[in-house]
Design an enzyme around this catalytic site. Structure first.
Site, PDB file in Angstrom:
ATOM      1  N   GLU A  92     -11.977   0.287 -10.108  1.00 57.15           N
ATOM      2  CA  GLU A  92     -11.748  -0.866 -10.963  1.00 57.15           C
ATOM      3  C   GLU A  92     -12.676  -0.736 -12.480  1.00 57.15           C
ATOM      4  OE1 GLU A  92     -11.981  -1.539  -7.774  1.00 57.15           O
ATOM      5  OE2 GLU A  92      -9.841  -1.600  -7.441  1.00 57.15           O
ATOM      6  N   GLU A 108       0.794  -1.105   0.074  1.00 56.64           N
ATOM      7  CA  GLU A 108      -0.016   0.133   0.094  1.00 56.64           C
ATOM      8  C   GLU A 108       0.829   1.441  -0.168  1.00 56.64           C
ATOM      9  OE1 GLU A 108      -3.008   0.129  -0.575  1.00 56.64           O
ATOM     10  OE2 GLU A 108      -3.831  -1.768  -0.074  1.00 56.64           O
ATOM     11  N   ARG A 139       0.649   3.708  -3.337  1.00 55.03           N
ATOM     12  CA  ARG A 139       0.131   5.178  -2.913  1.00 55.03           C
ATOM     13  C   ARG A 139       1.128   6.221  -2.949  1.00 55.03           C
ATOM     14  NH1 ARG A 139      -5.576   3.787   0.236  1.00 55.03           N
ATOM     15  NH2 ARG A 139      -5.516   1.754  -0.402  1.00 55.03           N
ATOM     16  N   ASP A 147      -4.604  -9.924  -8.273  1.00 54.38           N
ATOM     17  CA  ASP A 147      -4.902  -8.856  -9.402  1.00 54.38           C
ATOM     18  C   ASP A 147      -3.545  -8.162 -10.140  1.00 54.38           C
ATOM     19  OD1 ASP A 147      -4.689  -7.641  -7.089  1.00 54.38           O
ATOM     20  OD2 ASP A 147      -6.589  -6.558  -6.804  1.00 54.38           O
TER      21      ASP A 147
HETATM   22  C1  DMJ Z   1      -6.412   0.656  -4.930  1.00 55.16           C
HETATM   23  O1  DMJ Z   1      -5.505   0.872  -3.938  1.00 55.16           O
HETATM   24  C2  DMJ Z   1      -5.576   0.000  -5.737  1.00 55.16           C
HETATM   25  O2  DMJ Z   1      -6.074  -0.020  -7.006  1.00 55.16           O
HETATM   26  C3  DMJ Z   1      -5.198  -1.696  -5.583  1.00 55.16           C
HETATM   27  O3  DMJ Z   1      -4.485  -2.217  -6.486  1.00 55.16           O
HETATM   28  C4  DMJ Z   1      -6.541  -2.409  -5.320  1.00 55.16           C
HETATM   29  N1  DMJ Z   1      -7.008  -1.644  -4.416  1.00 55.16           N
HETATM   30  C5  DMJ Z   1      -7.499  -0.268  -4.454  1.00 55.16           C
HETATM   31  C6  DMJ Z   1      -8.850   0.331  -5.174  1.00 55.16           C
HETATM   32  O4  DMJ Z   1      -9.893  -0.555  -5.010  1.00 55.16           O
END
Ligand code: DMJ
Length: 579
Positions: A473, A206, A210, A339
């Site tokens: 998404e 995270e 971010r 993912d």
């Molecule tokens: C975001 O922090 C990013 O897109 C991450 O890869 C997946 N989850 C969240 C948004 O849903």
């Protein structure tokens, strides 16, 4: 589970605890993201944690009792020494950042769209950004996220006590929406307050997507040195996460002590594919901008480990043990836990100016296995991506999985001979399914997960899967589909989502997630997630902008929609100026 749900099996049947473990891992992730949970599940979860901690403490106590006091002392000293040595080694090459020549960014000046109706829609999305930003500024400035109902700050354990997640996540959206004053405010906050010297545990993934991603993106757009400096400083702080026997990083890291560990719910102490597999793009840029190869070496080693491993049915399990370097449970997902690993393979190839052929091969091999084992069609013809549990299919698709429509379409051009149209169509089909998951709710916003079993299609059947936390998404997939096909239905669907956000998520104090998208009245979760500003609003804005704003030939979006330029093949290294 019926016979036809059995994909070709190896020996990998799910263990007896598989379902409980799934539930625990799901709950843990939702809790981390601040999503609403039901009290019963929380209680059960707490009990499981207490039991687990208790068992671990007993185990450790037993081991310790078998040791002599001097042995214990020696172990502690050795561990401390090792961490200190590793930290020293990682920091050694950083004697300040070399000066670099900033390359002016391509496609950041945006023209107003010619069509008045589109112009108006784009302006509306910018107004939404202002509403989200002003409320964050008014009620939660400097804290991680905003609580739009109770009008205060929200803190998630994902960032330890690093502060300002919304500020860093929003920087590039402010820049491309030409909110210049707000961008300057955010920059000053970063200069004066963004501090990584914190004694707390953070999520490496995270913080990377971010904070590192947000800072890199802000640097590449604006050329402001402070962002390069902060990104590299944070990158150095993350390096101890790689101090494991295999070099596969820990999920969690104490930024002060440099001690790492994994999520307690992750199969047998494993690291998570979507977490350690989503560092590549940012770390390649950290090496590029610092002139130091260490970041690139760390992520290339992850690839080496992965390439040595046997893949069950060609699939990548979500769990990998960093000590043994072997897979944990054989669960596979293109949604949560898996993912962005797949996303980063494709984007590693694109970002390398199409020179990283290994990444391209890994991507297409993985996608082929996913198509064979995970992608199915419902009886009414909706294509969906199921989850694979050691050979058994769970006919459920997460909101997170919806990003894959855009990914398939983005990679289509490079597909093996004769497959380009197929992948573009697959992207379109996933977009349609995800649109259905929105359309079949009362709020016209999609649930966290939807199912294709028990007579339902694209509908959440479990109470704890009915929430919507402002996730991006589906907008992400619409954005790629719009750019790559110009089919007007993607703008139409995106606008439906804008209206739904305005009708159901907008409140006086910002934007809130919803606990149940099937209810006739809003039940707010009271969190304005930072990714709403970083991703959801950015993708929507791009859908209603001309294609020459951030052209896909020049920019890669990281997993948090932060912008990284393609590294031109003739210029691999950063232009370091002679002092
Ligand atoms: C975001 O922090 C990013 O897109 C991450 O890869 C997946 N989850 C969240 C948004 O849903």
């Amino acid at each position: 589970i019926t016979q036809c749900e059995l994909a070709p099996l190896g020996d990998h049947k799910p263990g007896p605890g598989a379902r409980a473990e799934d539930a625990a891992e799901g709950r843990a992730r939702r809790r981390e993201e601040g999503a609403p949970g039901d009290p019963e599940a929380a209680l059960e979860d707490n009990l499981a944690r207490i039991r687990e901690n208790h068992e671990r403490a007993l185990r450790e106590a037993k081991e310790t009792l078998q040791k002599l006091p001097e042995e214990i002392q020696r172990d502690i000293l050795l561990e401390k020494k090792k961490v200190a040595q590793d930290q020293l080694r990682d920091k050694a090459p950083f004697r300040g950042l070399p000066p670099v020549d900033f390359v002016p960014p391509i496609g950041v000046e945006s023209r107003e769209p010619a069509d008045a109706a589109i112009r108006e829609k784009r302006a509306k999305i910018k107004e939404m950004m202002k509403h989200a930003w002003n409320n964050y500024k008014g009620y939660a400035w400097g804290l991680n996220e905003l609580k739009p109902i109770s009008k205060g700050g929200h803190s998630s354990s994902l960032f330890g006590n690093i502060k300002g997640a919304t500020i860093v996540d929003a920087l590039d959206t402010l820049f491309i929406m030409e909110m210049k004053h707000e961008f300057e405010e955010a920059k000053s906050w970063v200069e004066e307050n963004l501090d990584f010297n914190v004694n707390a545990e953070i999520s490496v993934f995270e913080v990377n997507i971010r904070f590192v991603g947000g800072l890199l993106s802000a640097y590449y757009l604006s050329g402001e040195e402070i962002f390069r400096k902060k990104a590299v400083e944070l990158g150095v702080k993350l390096l101890p996460a790689f101090h494991t026997p295999s070099g596969i990083p820990w999920a969690l890291l104490n930024m002060k002590s440099g001690i790492g560990r994994n999520w307690p719910w992750a199969s047998g102490g494993s690291s998570i594919l979507a977490e350690f597999g989503t560092l590549h793009l940012e770390f390649m840029h950290l090496s590029h901008l610092s002139g130091n190869p260490i970041f690139a070496e760390k992520v290339m080693n992850i690839r080496t480990v992965l390439n040595k491993l046997e893949k069950p049915q060609g699939l990548y399990p979500n769990y990998l043990n960093p000590s043994s370097g072997q897979w944990g449970q054989h669960h596979v997902s293109v949604g949560g836990l898996g993912d962005s690993f797949y996303e980063y393979l494709l984007k590693a190839w694109l970002m390398s100016d199409k020179t990283d052929l290994e990444a391209k091969k890994m991507y297409f091999d993985a996608v082929q296995a996913i198509e064979t084992h995970l992608i199915r069609k419902s009886s009414s013809g909706l294509t969906y991506i199921a989850e694979w549990k050691g050979g058994l299919l769970e006919h459920k698709m997460g909101h997170l999985t919806c990003f894959a429509g855009g990914m398939f379409a983005l990679g289509a051009d490079a597909a093996p001979e004769g497959m380009a149209q197929h992948y573009l169509e697959l992207g379109a089909e996933i977009a349609r399914t995800c649109h259905e998951s929105y359309n079949r709710t009362f709020m016209k916003l999609g649930p966290e997960a939807f199912r294709f079993d028990g007579g339902v299609e694209a509908i959440a059947t479990r109470q704890n899967e009915k929430y919507y936390i402002l996730r991006p998404e589906v907008m992400e997939t619409y954005m790629y589909m719009w750019r790559l096909t110009h089919d007007p239905k993607y703008r139409k669907w995106a606008w439906e989502a804008v209206e739904a956000l305005e009708n159901h998520c907008r409140v006086n104090g910002g934007y809130s997630g919803l606990r149940d998208v099937y209810l006739l009245h809003e039940s707010y979760d009271d969190v304005q997630q930072s990714f709403f500003l970083a991703e959801t609003l950015k993708y929507l804005y791009l859908i209603f902008s001309d294609d020459d704003l951030l052209p896909l030939e020049h920019w890669i979006f990281n997993s948090e929609a932060h912008l990284l330029p393609i590294l031109p093949k003739d210029k691999k290294e950063v232009e370091i100026r002679e002092e």
